[in-house]
Write an enzyme that holds these catalytic residues in place. Structure first.
Site, PDB file in Angstrom:
ATOM      1  N   CYS A 245     -11.457   3.072  -0.245  1.00 21.15           N
ATOM      2  CA  CYS A 245     -10.076   3.439   0.102  1.00 21.15           C
ATOM      3  C   CYS A 245      -9.787   2.670   1.370  1.00 21.15           C
ATOM      4  O   CYS A 245     -10.638   2.614   2.263  1.00 21.15           O
ATOM      5  CB  CYS A 245      -9.958   4.938   0.334  1.00 21.15           C
ATOM      6  SG  CYS A 245      -8.375   5.442   1.044  1.00 21.15           S
TER       7      CYS A 245
ATOM      8  N   ASP B 244       0.865  -1.180   0.000  1.00 22.83           N
ATOM      9  CA  ASP B 244       0.000   0.000   0.000  1.00 22.83           C
ATOM     10  C   ASP B 244       0.897   1.223   0.000  1.00 22.83           C
ATOM     11  O   ASP B 244       2.096   1.136   0.238  1.00 22.83           O
ATOM     12  CB  ASP B 244      -0.878  -0.032   1.266  1.00 22.83           C
ATOM     13  CG  ASP B 244      -1.758   1.205   1.390  1.00 22.83           C
ATOM     14  OD1 ASP B 244      -2.454   1.538   0.411  1.00 22.83           O
ATOM     15  OD2 ASP B 244      -1.753   1.852   2.443  1.00 22.83           O
ATOM     16  N   SER B 245       0.278   2.383  -0.228  1.00 23.63           N
ATOM     17  CA  SER B 245       1.030   3.637  -0.208  1.00 23.63           C
ATOM     18  C   SER B 245       1.467   3.992   1.217  1.00 23.63           C
ATOM     19  O   SER B 245       2.307   4.858   1.405  1.00 23.63           O
ATOM     20  CB  SER B 245       0.168   4.765  -0.770  1.00 23.63           C
ATOM     21  OG  SER B 245      -1.036   4.839  -0.043  1.00 23.63           O
TER      22      SER B 245
ATOM     23  N   HIS C  52      -8.153   3.170   3.927  1.00 24.85           N
ATOM     24  CA  HIS C  52      -8.175   3.892   5.213  1.00 24.85           C
ATOM     25  C   HIS C  52      -9.590   3.956   5.811  1.00 24.85           C
ATOM     26  O   HIS C  52      -9.754   4.093   7.008  1.00 24.85           O
ATOM     27  CB  HIS C  52      -7.714   5.353   5.025  1.00 24.85           C
ATOM     28  CG  HIS C  52      -6.239   5.532   4.848  1.00 24.85           C
ATOM     29  ND1 HIS C  52      -5.588   5.184   3.697  1.00 24.85           N
ATOM     30  CD2 HIS C  52      -5.294   6.056   5.674  1.00 24.85           C
ATOM     31  CE1 HIS C  52      -4.294   5.497   3.825  1.00 24.85           C
ATOM     32  NE2 HIS C  52      -4.093   6.016   5.011  1.00 24.85           N
TER      33      HIS C  52
ATOM     34  N   GLU D  48      -4.892   9.292   9.330  1.00 29.14           N
ATOM     35  CA  GLU D  48      -3.470   9.219   9.677  1.00 29.14           C
ATOM     36  C   GLU D  48      -3.139  10.063  10.904  1.00 29.14           C
ATOM     37  O   GLU D  48      -2.158   9.804  11.590  1.00 29.14           O
ATOM     38  CB  GLU D  48      -2.609   9.570   8.462  1.00 29.14           C
ATOM     39  CG  GLU D  48      -2.856   8.543   7.365  1.00 29.14           C
ATOM     40  CD  GLU D  48      -1.806   8.461   6.292  1.00 29.14           C
ATOM     41  OE1 GLU D  48      -0.994   9.391   6.163  1.00 29.14           O
ATOM     42  OE2 GLU D  48      -1.815   7.437   5.571  1.00 29.14           O
TER      43      GLU D  48
ATOM     44  N   CYS E  18      -4.394  -1.269  -1.994  1.00 29.66           N
ATOM     45  CA  CYS E  18      -4.559   0.167  -2.201  1.00 29.66           C
ATOM     46  C   CYS E  18      -5.471   0.315  -3.408  1.00 29.66           C
ATOM     47  O   CYS E  18      -5.211  -0.289  -4.456  1.00 29.66           O
ATOM     48  CB  CYS E  18      -3.189   0.781  -2.491  1.00 29.66           C
ATOM     49  SG  CYS E  18      -3.213   2.477  -3.095  1.00 29.66           S
TER      50      CYS E  18
END
Length: 275
Positions: free
Chosen positions: A188, A14-15, A190, A156, A77
């Site tokens: 996404c 993932d990023s 997240h 984040e 991702c």
């Protein structure tokens, strides 16, 4: 590596930290599997980058994961799945799956009124990839996409339950509520961490689809079908879960420990540009 080494780990990338929601679901659904996770923390976010850049990054990461002798790769991702999955999979002799197909399939199964909402990064929404995949599965469905660029930084920052997050979410989601969707894809990785907020704002009648969960199930089926699932009786070679990043290892470790079922002992930083 012989491709029949069923006790080899699964590579997940993932990023940054978002893909940990996918790793978490793999840990829960297939607890006997080993995982090598790579988070591209030096070069995130991917959601605002061009296709060429994301493809170049993804190829480098695949090369790195191959040095770890992984038996399959999960692109955890949505942006990289949208931009790079097809190319990377066609170049690879091991199975590569992304998070979009599994999420799209679950949404198609869930919808009753044929109106599906998708939230994601600017890149994921602007490619229209979910719309395309969903319509391939069932042509008559209407898909409404909404880019939610502020969700990733909020996650984040660890603001899962915060008035700021509520305010931003209600603004983003109000657009989709007006469309009378009955299914919402958290497009996404997240976003599952904001699930309780979205559940509250969307109400009980909207099904939330978590592609991280669906992808873990797809991986489980894939490994079984190819007889590549790990033999639970086999000796565990080294750590069951290994974590690598391109930068900020300590911050990654703290975040990972907060959301994963097991404590993350160490995260190793590597220079991804060398691959």
């Amino acid at each position: 590596m012989s491709h029949t080494d069923r006790n080899a780990p699964v590579g997940v990338f993932d990023s940054g930290v978002g893909g940990l929601t996918v790793a978490r679901e793999i840990m829960r659904q297939i607890p006997e599997e080993r995982i090598v996770y790579f988070g591209d923390t030096a070069r995130l976010p991917y959601g605002s980058k061009s296709k060429d850049t994301v493809l170049r990054y993804s190829r480098q990461i695949v090369r790195f994961l191959r040095t770890q002798e992984v038996k399959a790769i999960v692109i955890a991702c949505n942006t990289a799945s949208a931009y790079a999955l097809e190319t990377v999979a066609s170049e690879s002799d091991i199975p590569v799956i992304g998070v979009i197909n599994a999420g799209a399939r679950a949404a198609v199964h869930a919808t009753k009124n044929g109106r599906i909402g998708v939230i994601g990064t600017v890149a994921t929404i602007s490619t229209g990839i979910y719309t395309e995949v969903i319509r391939t599965m069932r042509p008559g469905i209407e898909v409404f996409g909404k880019a939610c660029p502020l969700f990733v930084p909020l996650v984040e920052e660890g603001l899962f339950h915060d008035s700021v997050t509520d305010e931003v979410a209600s603004r983003y989601l109000s657009v989709l509520k007006e469309k009378y969707i009955d299914t919402l894809v958290l497009g996404c990785t997240h976003y599952p961490l904001l699930r309780s907020t979205m559940r509250r704002l969307m109400g009980e009648n909207v099904t939330l689809v978590n592609p991280a969960y669906e992808t873990a199930l797809e991986l489980k089926d894939l490994l079984k079908e190819k007889e590549m699932n790990r033999d639970p009786a086999a000796e565990m070679q080294g750590e069951q879960y290994q974590f690598f990043v391109s930068d900020l290892a300590d911050q990654f470790t703290n975040f990972a420990t907060a959301i994963l079922p097991k404590e993350v002992k160490e995260t190793r930083k590597i220079n991804i540009e060398e691959y």
